[in-house]
Enzyme design. Structure first.
Site, PDB file in Angstrom:
ATOM      1  N   SER A  70       0.921  -1.062  -0.132  1.00 37.58           N
ATOM      2  CA  SER A  70      -0.065   0.012   0.015  1.00 37.58           C
ATOM      3  C   SER A  70       0.802   1.117   0.023  1.00 37.58           C
ATOM      4  CB  SER A  70      -0.922  -0.037   1.361  1.00 37.58           C
ATOM      5  OG  SER A  70      -1.537   1.116   1.329  1.00 37.58           O
ATOM      6  N   ASN A  99       4.865   5.417 -16.313  1.00 39.26           N
ATOM      7  CA  ASN A  99       3.506   5.092 -15.882  1.00 39.26           C
ATOM      8  C   ASN A  99       3.069   6.425 -15.161  1.00 39.26           C
ATOM      9  OD1 ASN A  99       1.920   4.247 -13.441  1.00 39.26           O
ATOM     10  ND2 ASN A  99       2.037   2.444 -14.375  1.00 39.26           N
ATOM     11  N   ASN A 127      -2.175   4.717 -15.436  1.00 38.78           N
ATOM     12  CA  ASN A 127      -2.289   3.939 -14.341  1.00 38.78           C
ATOM     13  C   ASN A 127      -4.055   4.208 -13.671  1.00 38.78           C
ATOM     14  OD1 ASN A 127      -2.724   2.458 -12.006  1.00 38.78           O
ATOM     15  ND2 ASN A 127      -0.940   2.950 -10.930  1.00 38.78           N
ATOM     16  N   CYS A 130      -4.602   1.938  -9.524  1.00 45.68           N
ATOM     17  CA  CYS A 130      -3.892   1.457  -8.077  1.00 45.68           C
ATOM     18  C   CYS A 130      -5.171   1.496  -7.145  1.00 45.68           C
ATOM     19  CB  CYS A 130      -3.031   2.658  -7.954  1.00 45.68           C
ATOM     20  SG  CYS A 130      -2.516   2.739  -6.222  1.00 45.68           S
ATOM     21  N   ASN A 192      -2.969  -5.166 -13.009  1.00 47.78           N
ATOM     22  CA  ASN A 192      -2.450  -4.656 -11.514  1.00 47.78           C
ATOM     23  C   ASN A 192      -2.855  -5.526 -10.388  1.00 47.78           C
ATOM     24  OD1 ASN A 192      -1.371  -2.583  -9.636  1.00 47.78           O
ATOM     25  ND2 ASN A 192      -2.232  -1.187 -10.793  1.00 47.78           N
ATOM     26  N   GLY A 217       2.612 -11.051  -6.959  1.00 50.45           N
ATOM     27  CA  GLY A 217       3.363 -12.059  -6.787  1.00 50.45           C
ATOM     28  C   GLY A 217       2.795 -13.487  -7.176  1.00 50.45           C
ATOM     29  N   GLY A 243       1.410 -10.236 -13.961  1.00 53.01           N
ATOM     30  CA  GLY A 243       0.789 -10.880 -12.506  1.00 53.01           C
ATOM     31  C   GLY A 243       1.526 -11.845 -12.255  1.00 53.01           C
ATOM     32  N   GLY A 265       7.267  -8.064 -12.141  1.00 48.84           N
ATOM     33  CA  GLY A 265       7.251  -7.085 -11.006  1.00 48.84           C
ATOM     34  C   GLY A 265       7.956  -7.504  -9.880  1.00 48.84           C
ATOM     35  N   THR A 266       7.070  -8.135  -9.019  1.00 48.39           N
ATOM     36  CA  THR A 266       7.553  -8.618  -7.403  1.00 48.39           C
ATOM     37  C   THR A 266       8.726  -9.469  -7.504  1.00 48.39           C
ATOM     38  OG1 THR A 266       5.258  -8.566  -6.823  1.00 48.39           O
ATOM     39  CG2 THR A 266       6.441  -9.797  -5.499  1.00 48.39           C
TER      40      THR A 266
END
Ligand code: SIN
Length: 311
Positions: A70, A99, A127, A130, A192, A217, A243, A265-266
């Site tokens: 967050s 972005n 974006n 979010c 997202n 993740g 994702g 990403g993660t």
């Protein structure tokens, strides 16, 4: 060597693997871990008109197979990005995609216009997804009408290739994607994070300061993959899938499902050079299967019942 290039509107990426926004800083932070020139692209942390501090801590936590965040779109603001980061980023031969977000539609347009006036931006990712802010973000992405209006306004503000990043938390993500396409987007980025939460059972309080956050993740990969497969069949513009991608095989699943490119990403937090491993793994896969061009893999999903029906 197989051709790994892929197109997003008028932008040609040298390969389909991009570092996802929010997990790769402004790109330069990772230059000690990998050769940025080898990436298909870098999507920088979301930029707003003015700098933002983001949400108070705790704002990040590890979960089983994933991560909740967050952050609240903390960033240095578009002007500081242009003066402090972009000059160094320009030294690399890599597509830099900015972005962007705003509290209002007009703010989105202003940021897009500002970035279009400088050298070194290859595209803009809008974006509208979010889940961690009070105004803007997901508010626009849940509603097809708002998403269409916002995309049309940003489209007017820039000639740069335009990607719009969608939330899985929309009642009908395919409808949002279609409306965004009609409004002039060149590609759809999805998905997202999924809205989630965690509770500290000792204190019976939410772990995150904002109660809920965005889950990313490997835990979300099958959910994201299903949405990419579904949306890719409903739009004619390219889909950029993401994702939970953490390996070449994960990336290939998204490409076979219909994605023209993927974002990682993660997984960057676990292995900062994972994008290079994924690019090499995709190249090895094409070589092993004697496929000359990545585009032959895009949307190549074979569904047994369908094959039988067409026999
Ligand atoms: C955040 O900064 O809160 C995450 C960004 C996003 O989910 O788009």
């Amino acid at each position: 060597m197989a051709d790994l290039t892929t197109k997003i509107g008028k932008l040609t990426l040298k390969n389909p693997v991009l570092a996802a926004s929010g997990t790769f800083g402004y790109g330069l932070e990772y230059s000690h871990y990998l050769d940025l020139n080898e990436l298909g692209g870098i999507v920088v942390k979301g930029l707003s008109l003015h700098p933002r501090n983001g949400n108070p801590p705790p704002r990040i936590m590890e979960t089983t197979g994933g991560m909740l965040n967050s952050i609240g779109l903390q960033n240095i603001g578009v002007e500081a990005f242009i003066t402090e980061k972009l000059p160094d980023l320009r030294r690399y031969d890599v597509a830099v995609i900015a972005n962007i977000f705003g509290n209002t539609i007009e703010e989105y347009a202003q940021v897009a216009r500002r970035l279009s006036a400088v050298e070194g931006i290859a595209g803009i990712e809008v974006n509208i997804s979010c889940p961690n802010i009070k105004a803007g973000g997901i508010m626009f992405g849940r509603d097809p009408g708002q998403a269409e209006m916002l995309t049309a306004r940003v489209r007017k503000a820039t000639l740069l290739p335009l990607l719009v990043k969608l939330t899985p938390d929309a009642p009908d993500i395919s409808e949002v994607a279609r409306r965004v396409q009609d409004a002039g987007a060149d590609a759809i980025s999805l998905v997202n994070t999924f809205v989630g939460m965690a509770i500290d059972v000792e204190t019976a309080t939410p772990f995150l300061s904002t109660i809920t956050g965005g889950l990313s993740g490997p835990a979300i990969k099958p959910l994201a993959l299903r949405l990419v497969w579904e949306v890719a069949r409903k739009v004619t513009i390219p889909v950029v899938g993401m994702g939970g991608i953490a390996s070449a095989r994960d990336a290939l699943e998204f490409i076979i499902a219909g994605a023209h490119a993927v974002q990682v990403g993660t997984a960057n937090f676990i292995n900062p050079s994972i994008c290079i491993d994924i690019i090499n793994g995709i190249r090895d896969y094409l070589h092993a299967k004697d496929i000359q061009n990545l585009n032959h893999v895009v949307g190549s999903l074979r569904i047994k019942g369908n094959e039988a029906a067409s026999d």
